[in-house]
Design an enzyme around this catalytic site. Sequence first.
Site, short mmCIF file in Angstrom:
data_model
loop_
_atom_site.label_atom_id
_atom_site.label_comp_id
_atom_site.label_asym_id
_atom_site.label_seq_id
_atom_site.Cartn_x
_atom_site.Cartn_y
_atom_site.Cartn_z
N LYS A 24 -2.73 8.21 -2.62
CA LYS A 24 -1.41 8.20 -1.97
C LYS A 24 -0.50 9.26 -2.53
O LYS A 24 0.33 9.82 -1.82
CB LYS A 24 -0.76 6.81 -2.08
N LYS B 229 -12.58 5.52 5.28
CA LYS B 229 -12.27 4.17 5.77
C LYS B 229 -11.33 4.25 6.98
O LYS B 229 -10.54 5.20 7.10
CB LYS B 229 -11.68 3.30 4.66
N LYS C 122 -4.75 2.45 9.03
CA LYS C 122 -3.60 2.34 9.93
C LYS C 122 -2.86 3.66 10.04
O LYS C 122 -2.22 3.94 11.03
CB LYS C 122 -2.60 1.32 9.35
P1 TYM Z 1 -3.30 -3.25 3.44
O1 TYM Z 1 -2.06 -3.67 4.14
O2 TYM Z 1 -3.59 -1.80 3.31
O3 TYM Z 1 -4.56 -3.91 4.15
C1 TYM Z 1 -4.64 -5.31 4.39
C2 TYM Z 1 -6.07 -5.78 4.12
O4 TYM Z 1 -7.00 -5.07 4.95
C3 TYM Z 1 -8.06 -4.56 4.15
N1 TYM Z 1 -8.52 -3.29 4.77
C4 TYM Z 1 -9.79 -3.06 5.17
N2 TYM Z 1 -10.89 -3.81 5.13
C5 TYM Z 1 -12.04 -3.27 5.64
N3 TYM Z 1 -12.11 -2.04 6.19
C6 TYM Z 1 -11.02 -1.25 6.24
N4 TYM Z 1 -11.10 -0.03 6.79
C7 TYM Z 1 -9.78 -1.74 5.73
N5 TYM Z 1 -8.52 -1.23 5.63
C8 TYM Z 1 -7.77 -2.18 5.04
C9 TYM Z 1 -7.43 -4.34 2.78
O5 TYM Z 1 -8.40 -4.32 1.77
C10 TYM Z 1 -6.50 -5.54 2.67
O6 TYM Z 1 -7.22 -6.68 2.21
N6 TYM Z 1 -2.12 -3.84 -1.36
C11 TYM Z 1 -2.52 -4.54 -0.18
C12 TYM Z 1 -1.53 -5.60 0.26
C13 TYM Z 1 -1.20 -6.59 -0.81
C14 TYM Z 1 -2.06 -7.61 -1.31
C15 TYM Z 1 -1.28 -8.31 -2.28
C16 TYM Z 1 -3.36 -7.96 -1.03
C17 TYM Z 1 0.00 -6.70 -1.44
N7 TYM Z 1 -0.04 -7.75 -2.32
C18 TYM Z 1 -1.82 -9.40 -2.98
C19 TYM Z 1 -3.90 -9.04 -1.75
C20 TYM Z 1 -3.13 -9.74 -2.70
C21 TYM Z 1 -2.64 -3.53 0.96
O7 TYM Z 1 -2.01 -2.51 0.96
O8 TYM Z 1 -3.38 -3.95 2.01
#
Ligand code: TYM
Length: 338
Positions: free
Chosen positions: A119, A201, A204
Site C-alpha cells: 500500500k 489477487k 476492489k
Molecule cells: P478487506 O476489506 O480488504 O477484505 C475483506 C475480506 O476479504 C478477503 N479477501 C479475499 N479473499 C479471497 N480472495 C481475494 N481476492 C480477496 N480479497 C479480499 C480478505 O482477506 C478479508 O478477509 N484488514 C481487513 C479488514 C479487517 C479485519 C479486522 C479482518 C479490519 N479488522 C479484524 C479480520 C479481523 C481488510 O482490509 O479486509
Amino acid sequence: MDNENNERRERVLSLIQPTSVPTIGNYLGALKNWADMSESYDCIFGVADLHAITVRQDPAKLRKQTFEMYALLLALGLDPEKNIIFVQSHVPAHSQLAWILNCYTQFGEAARMTQFKDKSAKHADNVNVGLFSYPTLMAADILIYQADYVPVGADQKQHLELTRDIAERFNAAYSPTFTVPKPYIGKAGASIKSLQDPTKKMSKSDANPKASVSMLDTPDDIRRKFKSAVTDSEAVVRYAEGKDGINNLMTIYSCCTGKSFEEIEREFDGKGYGDFKPAVAESVIETLKPIQDRYNELTRDKALLEKLAAEGAQKAAYVAGKTVSKVMRKVGFRQVNK
Ligand code: TYM
C-alpha cells in the site's frame, strides 16, 4: 454472549472495509465463511471504516458505502439477533485498545507487513502513520472480543500472525488477558485472482473494471467479465500448474456449485472454454441472486438499518468494554471512581 464465563461458545470475529462494493474474492474468501459459521458460533462481524481512512476517502462516499456494506452483511443472511453486526467507528474502545497495543508492537514487526509495503508503494503520496499501524488496530478489533477464530482470505494471514504474537506477548508480560486467535482460511477461495491478470489477487481497488466481479454486478456485467477473462491457449478445462486463469475460474465455479475439480474436469471433458466460461458466469449469477435481492430490499429501509447498527454498536461496546477495562488495569492506569 451473556453466559460468557460458564458455557461460552467459541467466538468468531471478522471485519471488512467499506472502500467499495465487495468482489466475489471477498465473498468466496471471507463473507461466505462468515455466513456458514454464523449458526454454530458466537459471531461478531463489522464494517472497518476506521481502517478505510488509511487511504484518502471522500467523506460522503465513505458514509454511504459504510451504510451499504452494513446492509450487504445483513443480506448475506447474518442474523442481527443471534450475531453482533456493527460499524467499527461506533465502538471507540477499538481505538483505545489499538493505542495500547501500539506500545506492545515493535517498529520492525509492523514494517515487515507486506500489505504495508504494497500500500505504501501504491499510495506513495500518503504513507501515513495510520497505514503503518493498521495491523495493531486490526489486532485490537480481534483481541477486544476474545475471538477464537477469524475467517479471512489468505492476504490477511500475516496480520493474524502478528495479532497472535501481540496477544502472547501481552499475556506473558502480565497474565492471561487475551484469547490467542486462530485464522480460519477456507481451503478453496482463500485467494481469488484477477480475471485479467490471474497472478494477482482480485481486488476492489483494481483500476481495470474487467478484472473483478462485484457482488452487486448485474447478470450481463458478470457474463461479459467472464467472457473476457484471461485463460490460456490449451483449451482444456483442467487444474494444473501454469494454468492460472483456468485454475482461478475452476476455483470460482467449485465454490459456487460445490463441485470438486475432478467433477468439473469430467463435466467439461471434450468441451472448450467457450462452454466453460459461461457456465462459471451462470454459477456466480445464481449464487449472488438471493443476496442481491435481499440487499435491494434492505437498502430501501434506512430506518431499520440505522436501528440495527445502533443495537449492534451497543452490544459490541459491552463486550469490548470488559476487555479494555481489564487491559487498562493491567498496564497500570488509575481507575476513576465514577
Ligand atoms: P478487506 O476489506 O480488504 O477484505 C475483506 C475480506 O476479504 C478477503 N479477501 C479475499 N479473499 C479471497 N480472495 C481475494 N481476492 C480477496 N480479497 C479480499 C480478505 O482477506 C478479508 O478477509 N484488514 C481487513 C479488514 C479487517 C479485519 C479486522 C479482518 C479490519 N479488522 C479484524 C479480520 C479481523 C481488510 O482490509 O479486509
